[in-house]
Design an enzyme around this catalytic site. Structure first.
Site, PDB file in Angstrom:
ATOM      1  N   ASP A  90       0.843  -1.197   0.000  1.00 18.15           N
ATOM      2  CA  ASP A  90       0.000   0.000   0.000  1.00 18.15           C
ATOM      3  C   ASP A  90       0.874   1.240   0.000  1.00 18.15           C
ATOM      4  O   ASP A  90       1.801   1.341   0.819  1.00 18.15           O
ATOM      5  CB  ASP A  90      -0.844   0.060   1.288  1.00 18.15           C
ATOM      6  CG  ASP A  90      -2.121  -0.766   1.189  1.00 18.15           C
ATOM      7  OD1 ASP A  90      -2.314  -1.440   0.170  1.00 18.15           O
ATOM      8  OD2 ASP A  90      -2.922  -0.709   2.154  1.00 18.15           O
TER       9      ASP A  90
ATOM     10  N   LYS B 228      -7.908   0.972  -5.254  1.00 21.65           N
ATOM     11  CA  LYS B 228      -9.108   0.441  -4.605  1.00 21.65           C
ATOM     12  C   LYS B 228     -10.366   1.203  -5.033  1.00 21.65           C
ATOM     13  O   LYS B 228     -10.339   2.429  -5.140  1.00 21.65           O
ATOM     14  CB  LYS B 228      -8.977   0.566  -3.079  1.00 21.65           C
ATOM     15  CG  LYS B 228      -7.981  -0.408  -2.457  1.00 21.65           C
ATOM     16  CD  LYS B 228      -7.977  -0.248  -0.943  1.00 21.65           C
ATOM     17  CE  LYS B 228      -6.836  -0.963  -0.272  1.00 21.65           C
ATOM     18  NZ  LYS B 228      -6.957  -2.430  -0.290  1.00 21.65           N
TER      19      LYS B 228
ATOM     20  N   GLY C  58      -5.405  -2.709   8.805  1.00 27.78           N
ATOM     21  CA  GLY C  58      -5.006  -1.611   9.683  1.00 27.78           C
ATOM     22  C   GLY C  58      -4.884  -1.992  11.138  1.00 27.78           C
ATOM     23  O   GLY C  58      -4.712  -1.133  11.994  1.00 27.78           O
TER      24      GLY C  58
ATOM     25  N   ARG D 115      -6.912 -20.180   6.845  1.00 24.98           N
ATOM     26  CA  ARG D 115      -7.143 -21.540   7.343  1.00 24.98           C
ATOM     27  C   ARG D 115      -8.551 -22.015   6.982  1.00 24.98           C
ATOM     28  O   ARG D 115      -8.754 -23.168   6.603  1.00 24.98           O
ATOM     29  CB  ARG D 115      -6.968 -21.595   8.862  1.00 24.98           C
ATOM     30  CG  ARG D 115      -5.524 -21.768   9.302  1.00 24.98           C
ATOM     31  CD  ARG D 115      -5.472 -22.369  10.701  1.00 24.98           C
ATOM     32  NE  ARG D 115      -4.129 -22.447  11.231  1.00 24.98           N
ATOM     33  CZ  ARG D 115      -3.295 -23.481  11.038  1.00 24.98           C
ATOM     34  NH1 ARG D 115      -3.665 -24.510  10.309  1.00 24.98           N
ATOM     35  NH2 ARG D 115      -2.092 -23.467  11.581  1.00 24.98           N
TER      36      ARG D 115
ATOM     37  N   GLY E 222      -3.447  -7.210   8.161  1.00 28.01           N
ATOM     38  CA  GLY E 222      -2.803  -7.383   9.459  1.00 28.01           C
ATOM     39  C   GLY E 222      -1.368  -7.862   9.397  1.00 28.01           C
ATOM     40  O   GLY E 222      -0.753  -8.115  10.434  1.00 28.01           O
TER      41      GLY E 222
ATOM     42  N   GLY F 297      -0.374  -3.570   4.001  1.00 25.67           N
ATOM     43  CA  GLY F 297      -0.995  -2.247   4.019  1.00 25.67           C
ATOM     44  C   GLY F 297      -0.241  -1.312   4.918  1.00 25.67           C
ATOM     45  O   GLY F 297       0.852  -0.843   4.600  1.00 25.67           O
ATOM     46  N   SER F 298      -0.788  -1.089   6.110  1.00 26.18           N
ATOM     47  CA  SER F 298      -0.194  -0.141   7.049  1.00 26.18           C
ATOM     48  C   SER F 298       1.143  -0.639   7.586  1.00 26.18           C
ATOM     49  O   SER F 298       1.945   0.153   8.079  1.00 26.18           O
ATOM     50  CB  SER F 298      -1.160   0.074   8.213  1.00 26.18           C
ATOM     51  OG  SER F 298      -2.497   0.086   7.746  1.00 26.18           O
TER      52      SER F 298
END
Lengths: 294, 183
Positions: A24, A81, A153, A165, A214, A235-236
């Site tokens: 990102d 996005k 995030g 999973r 995450g 991402g973050s």
């Protein structure tokens, strides 16, 4: 499962991203850092998920000027996005000629019943999923790549692990069932029988299966890849850490050597502070992004 | 006869598709991520993917020079990003390469993903181009095996071979078989 020419080209680009890291980025400088660190693609957006979470408000498609600047600067694929169901945002991104569109739960949904009819587009789409039924519904709509939703995030890998999973387990279960049982499963999964039968025969999704939501450390990336993800979105996790360049490079290395503990140790050294993490169970239901999408 | 052991550089990209294509063509594929992996194979395929990612990883793992030395002895076949890495010269933007074949390659030369395409080459070879490069010039020792729109898309020089398209994404084994004959 009809693999026409358009769909082969859409999944073809996803094949090229395997074993890689999609990062990102919110501006040209970050995009350059990502490319230099070895990212296989960048995702252009206005705010990274942890800021969207903090600042609130409506999260929309990124500013065109910023996406265009990023496209003009880096040589790797550029994704962007669009809000769930917002097919005109997607048409704008297609006209801009981005390489992939993420119909993403990280942005505020525009439609609470319908997703975009992705088959109607020439540009390929990636969509998030928490389980096999959701993944197959998105593929039925035309998604050429699936990624776990995780909890964007949060800096917490627990949801991405749960989702990969779940998807892998549900696929394994289909492979041992008989024809008449698959009819019943298709009903339970709320997915087309044709796709359920394809998964039962092959034991995998008919499109590349990546992970997102995450991932904050090289070990996180290696974990979801060992569980079955073929590439990762971060991402973050990179630009909210104390040393983005080092962390970006380390996660790139981890995505290649995800089964090699010595290489993972090398990747995990001297990284500085990871982004702060959130305890998912402390979040209110309304604060979750993963429950967006139907 | 024992199967030929062929490596697929597995740093990033569609190495899995090449692995399956090699199996279909009757070879024994080996994923190559380390010098030890490289030492164990008789030929190497550099797959499609992002050439910038692969270059970065080649340097992080000190595989760049070992790969050049390998190519001095054994055949290497590059598809798309792999062809970019095999070239003598790369443009759009300029970047480092292994210089194994006397070709000048322009990256992303057809445009973006919307310009990706599937076409039929001479001999009914199906060519899948994905954000593909174009070979802008080829030296006298390069033999062109197929062209599209007036530029070479499949070529060889001595023991090495490149394709700017993705034979690994089709069911047709002929391109892989042509490489296996070099080993």
């Amino acid at each position: 499962m009809v693999m026409n020419e358009d769909f082969r080209l859409k999944t073809g680009l996803a094949e090229m991203l395997k074993g890689g890291v999609i990062m990102d980025v919110t501006n040209v400088e970050q995009a350059q850092i990502a490319e230099k660190a070895g990212a296989c693609a960048v995702m252009a957006l206005e705010r990274v998920p942890s800021d969207i979470r903090k600042e609130g408000g409506v999260a929309r498609m990124a500013q065109i000027r910023i996406i265009r600047e990023i496209m003009d600067t880096v040589s790797i694929p550029v994704m962007a996005k669009a809000r769930i169901g917002h097919f005109t945002e997607a048409r704008v991104l297609e006209a801009l000629e981005v390489d992939y569109i993420d119909e993403s739960e990280v942005l505020t949904p525009a439609d609470e019943e319908h997703h975009i009819d992705k088959k109607a587009f020439k540009v390929p789409f990636v969509c998030g999923a928490r389980n096999l039924g959701e993944a197959l519904r998105r593929i039925a709509e035309g998604a050429a790549m699936i990624r776990t939703k995780g909890e964007a995030g949060s800096g917490n890998i627990v949801e991405a692990v749960r989702h990969i999973r779940t998807i892998v387990k549900e696929m394994k279960q289909l492979t041992v069932l008989g024809k008449e049982e698959l009819v019943h499963e298709a009903k339970k999964l709320q997915s087309p029988l044709e796709l359920v039968e394809w998964v039962a025969e092959h034991g995998k999704l008919p499109v590349p299966n990546f992970s997102a939501g995450g991932i904050a450390t090289p070990a996180d990336a290696a974990l979801v890849m060992q569980l079955g993800a073929e590439a990762v979105f971060v991402g973050s996790g990179i630009f909210k850490s104390s040393d983005p360049e080092a962390r970006a490079k380390a996660i790139v290395k981890a995505a290649t050597y995800y089964r090699d503990p010595v290489k993972l140790l090398e990747a995990s050294e001297e990284l500085g502070e990871a982004m702060p993490g959130l305890e998912i169970s402390k979040l209110a239901e309304s604060e979750l992004m993963q429950t967006r999408g139907w | 006869m024992a199967k030929k052991k062929v490596g697929v550089l597995a740093l990033q990209g569609d190495f899995e598709a090449h692995r399956k294509a090699l199996e279909r063509a009757g070879a024994e594929p080996v994923e190559v991520r380390t010098q030890a992996d490289l030492d164990s194979v008789d030929g190497l395929i550099i797959p499609g993917g992002e050439s910038t990612s692969m270059l970065k990883l080649l340097h992080i793992e000190n595989l760049f020079e070992p790969l050049r030395q390998f190519a001095g002895q054994k055949p290497v076949f590059g598809t798309c990003a792999g062809a970019i890495l095999l070239a003598r010269e790369v443009s759009n933007p300029a970047q480092e390469s292994l210089g194994l074949m006397d070709i000048a390659v322009e990256r992303n030369a057809y445009g973006r993903q919307l310009d990706s395409r599937i076409v039929k080459l001479d001999g009914d070879v199906e060519a899948v181009f994905i954000r593909a490069p174009i070979i802008r010039s080829a030296g006298p020792d390069v033999k062109v095996l197929a062209s599209y729109n007036g530029t070479p898309v499949w070529a060889e020089q001595g023991r090495h071979m490149v394709a700017t398209f993705h034979p690994e994404l089709t069911a047709d084994n002929r391109v892989h078989e042509a490489f296996l004959r070099k080993i």
